[in-house]
Design an enzyme around this catalytic site. Structure first.
Site, PDB file in Angstrom:
ATOM      1  CD  GLN A   1     -14.360  14.276  36.844  1.00 37.55           C
ATOM      2  OE1 GLN A   1     -14.716  15.441  36.661  1.00 37.55           O
ATOM      3  NE2 GLN A   1     -13.770  13.915  37.962  1.00 37.55           N
TER       4      GLN A   1
ATOM      5  CG  ASN B   1     -10.227  11.165  36.165  1.00 38.35           C
ATOM      6  OD1 ASN B   1     -10.392  10.304  35.297  1.00 38.35           O
ATOM      7  ND2 ASN B   1      -9.249  11.090  37.052  1.00 38.35           N
TER       8      ASN B   1
ATOM      9  CB  CYS C   1      -6.004   8.509  43.262  1.00 38.46           C
ATOM     10  SG  CYS C   1      -7.733   8.749  42.910  1.00 38.46           S
TER      11      CYS C   1
ATOM     12  CB  THR D   1     -29.591   0.381  56.051  1.00 39.12           C
ATOM     13  OG1 THR D   1     -29.810  -0.845  56.744  1.00 39.12           O
ATOM     14  CG2 THR D   1     -30.742   1.337  56.304  1.00 39.12           C
TER      15      THR D   1
ATOM     16  CB  SER E   1     -19.756   9.866  42.149  1.00 39.76           C
ATOM     17  OG  SER E   1     -19.446  10.126  43.492  1.00 39.76           O
ATOM     18  CB  ALA E   2     -23.854  12.554  45.111  1.00 38.86           C
ATOM     19  CG  HIS E   3     -17.786  13.214  45.743  1.00 42.23           C
ATOM     20  ND1 HIS E   3     -16.568  13.783  45.474  1.00 42.23           N
ATOM     21  CD2 HIS E   3     -17.651  11.902  45.465  1.00 42.23           C
ATOM     22  CE1 HIS E   3     -15.722  12.842  45.053  1.00 42.23           C
ATOM     23  NE2 HIS E   3     -16.364  11.692  45.034  1.00 42.23           N
TER      24      HIS E   3
ATOM     25  N   GLY F   1     -19.041   6.360  43.410  1.00 37.74           N
ATOM     26  CA  GLY F   1     -18.741   6.075  42.009  1.00 37.74           C
ATOM     27  C   GLY F   1     -17.870   4.835  41.898  1.00 37.74           C
TER      28      GLY F   1
HETATM   29  C1  LIG Z   1     -14.190  10.617  41.188  1.00 42.88           C
HETATM   30  C2  LIG Z   1     -14.264   9.592  40.139  1.00 42.88           C
HETATM   31  C3  LIG Z   1     -14.578   8.270  40.440  1.00 42.88           C
HETATM   32  C4  LIG Z   1     -14.779   7.797  41.854  1.00 42.88           C
HETATM   33  O1  LIG Z   1     -15.955   8.282  42.423  1.00 42.88           O
HETATM   34  P1  LIG Z   1     -16.091   8.217  44.037  1.00 42.88           P
HETATM   35  O2  LIG Z   1     -17.520   8.559  44.298  1.00 42.88           O
HETATM   36  O3  LIG Z   1     -15.147   9.231  44.569  1.00 42.88           O
HETATM   37  O4  LIG Z   1     -15.744   6.840  44.450  1.00 42.88           O
HETATM   38  C5  LIG Z   1     -14.655   7.362  39.420  1.00 42.88           C
HETATM   39  N1  LIG Z   1     -14.450   7.741  38.141  1.00 42.88           N
HETATM   40  C6  LIG Z   1     -14.159   8.998  37.802  1.00 42.88           C
HETATM   41  C7  LIG Z   1     -13.972   9.357  36.366  1.00 42.88           C
HETATM   42  C8  LIG Z   1     -14.043   9.978  38.779  1.00 42.88           C
HETATM   43  O5  LIG Z   1     -13.735  11.225  38.442  1.00 42.88           O
END
Ligand SMILES: *Cc1c(COP(=O)(O)O)cnc(C)c1O
Length: 408
Positions: free
Chosen positions: A182, A154, A335, A247, A202-204, A74
């Site tokens: 989010q 977030n 963070c 890649t 972001s996938a996680h 992300g």
């Molecule tokens: C977690 C998060 C990100 C960062 O995503 P990553 O894949 O961990 O780098 C960016 N923006 C928001 C709002 C998030 O919650």
């Protein structure tokens, strides 16, 4: 600590992978080892998985398949959007508008752009964390090239009026980027209805693997009257049509796509279920624990987000005590939770530093049950009570804060 008993209420920081996603990733780790840029059949097979994944992700935001560009996170998607638009359009204008409550992945690129001569307006928010669309209109100048406003916050879960913002951006012919990390997979997103030009995900954060993200780029970065409106920030091989060379992580991306598919299928039901858990926590805590309150908006908030304030306690201590009971929570964003500075988001919604220090973020998720919530609600009150007894912060006392907003 027994892992299977651990109650993970920190799903905004990251999520455990869904077993169905793990299966998908495992399958592709074994089978899809080709490089999609290769001419041979192993490479072409990887290319097909990549195309299918793009399609599955596009379905979740109603975009065209080819407007999805995979990234490594992300944060990387945010950086490509921000630096990519800024450097491509610096002749056109040097003014950008964002908010004071963005994730560091957006906030810090803008701080860097300020050092490089750009003018950045950080819009303030109300006590719920909502921006005022009139403030946005008033901030626009002839030099404004980009508006970045997060879809949902977030820390406090507040959902911004994205459709109205998109309308304003369209009227003034300004590029609109939203960090939807989010919101993606949790609430409906339609890049066309909402006039979004760039969207990061972001996938996680949605039960997928870490280190995989995507940037939606409207019309592959071409806009009437602008021509190409974004350029790469990294140069290398031609992967992801030059926007993100290196890649591609095909197994991770296939997992991201699976996670997006599951999120789409289960969104309505999961949102309903999680809102019930969310509101149960909010109601129970604010009614039963003295001097506690909700941060963020009561209804315009993510289905999984609770952010509570407790007067006269340190959030960090609550998190550590809950952890000893086998419950994971957070004091703010992952963070900032290791530093002593209070959250910039909580300060932006008007909390005093001592109030911001006493915040607890509880984020439920797909694998959280009502029993888990009940366990949390049973363990929390004695912790707050004990910490208040030993806390140097007391009712009716004024505190002095140093330049880092730490009290003494
Ligand atoms: C977690 C998060 C990100 C960062 O995503 P990553 O894949 O961990 O780098 C960016 N923006 C928001 C709002 C998030 O919650």
């Amino acid at each position: 600590m027994n892992d299977s008993k651990y109650i993970y209420l920190d799903n905004a920081a990251t999520t455990p992978m869904d077993p169905r996603v793990i299966e998908e990733v495992r399958k592709h780790l074994r089978e899809t080892y080709g490089n999609p840029s290769s001419l041979h059949s192993v490479g072409q097979k990887a290319g097909q998985i990549l195309l299918k994944s793009r399609e599955m992700i596009a379905l979740l935001i109603n975009s065209k398949r080819d407007d999805i560009f995979f990234t490594s996170s992300g944060t990387e998607a945010d950086n490509i959007a921000i630096f990519g638009v800024a450097s491509k359009n610096k002749e056109r204008g040097n003014h950008i508008i964002t908010t004071s409550i963005e994730h560091h992945a957006v906030e810090n690129p803008y701080k860097e752009l300020e050092k490089r001569g750009f003018k950045v307006t950080f819009l303030s928010v109300d006590k719920y964390g909502l921006i005022n669309t009139e403030d946005l209109e008033n901030a626009i100048t002839k030099k404004t090239i980009l508006i970045s406003i997060m879809f949902a916050n977030n820390e406090i879960g507040t959902i911004e009026p994205i459709k109205e913002i998109g309308e304003i951006a369209k009227t003034h012919d300004i590029i609109f980027h939203t960090d939807a990390v989010q919101a993606f997979g949790k609430i409906p997103i339609d890049v066309n209805e909402m006039n979004i030009d760039l969207l990061s995900a972001s996938a996680h954060k949605l039960y997928g693997p870490k280190g995989v993200g995507m940037l939606y780029i409207r019309n592959k970065g071409v806009r009437e009257g602008w021509g190409k409106f974004i350029e790469p920030i990294m140069y290398g091989g031609g992967h992801e049509r030059d926007m993100r060379p290196s890649t591609v992580n095909v197994p991770g991306i296939a997992g991201f796509a699976k996670a997006a598919e599951l999120a789409k299928e289960e969104m309505e039901e999961e949102a309903r279920r999680q809102i019930k858990l969310r509101d149960k926590i909010i109601k129970w805590v604010t009614e039963n624990i003295e001097d506690s309150y909700l941060n963020g908006h009561p209804t315009k908030r993510l289905p999984n987000n609770v952010n509570l304030g407790f007067s006269y306690v340190e959030g960090e201590s609550i998190v550590l005590d809950l952890d000893m009971e086998g419950i994971a929570t957070s004091t703010g964003s992952a963070c900032s939770s290791k530093s002593l500075d209070p959250s910039h988001v909580l300060l932006a919604i008007g909390l005093k530093p001592e109030e911001a220090h006493g915040s607890l973020r509880v984020t439920v998720g797909r694998f959280i049950t009502e029993d888990d919530v009940n366990y949390f609600l049973e363990k929390l009150p004695p912790i707050i009570e004990r910490l208040r007894k030993i806390s140097p912060l007391k009712k009716g006392v004024e505190y002095v804060f140093d330049k880092n907003n730490n009290h003494y």
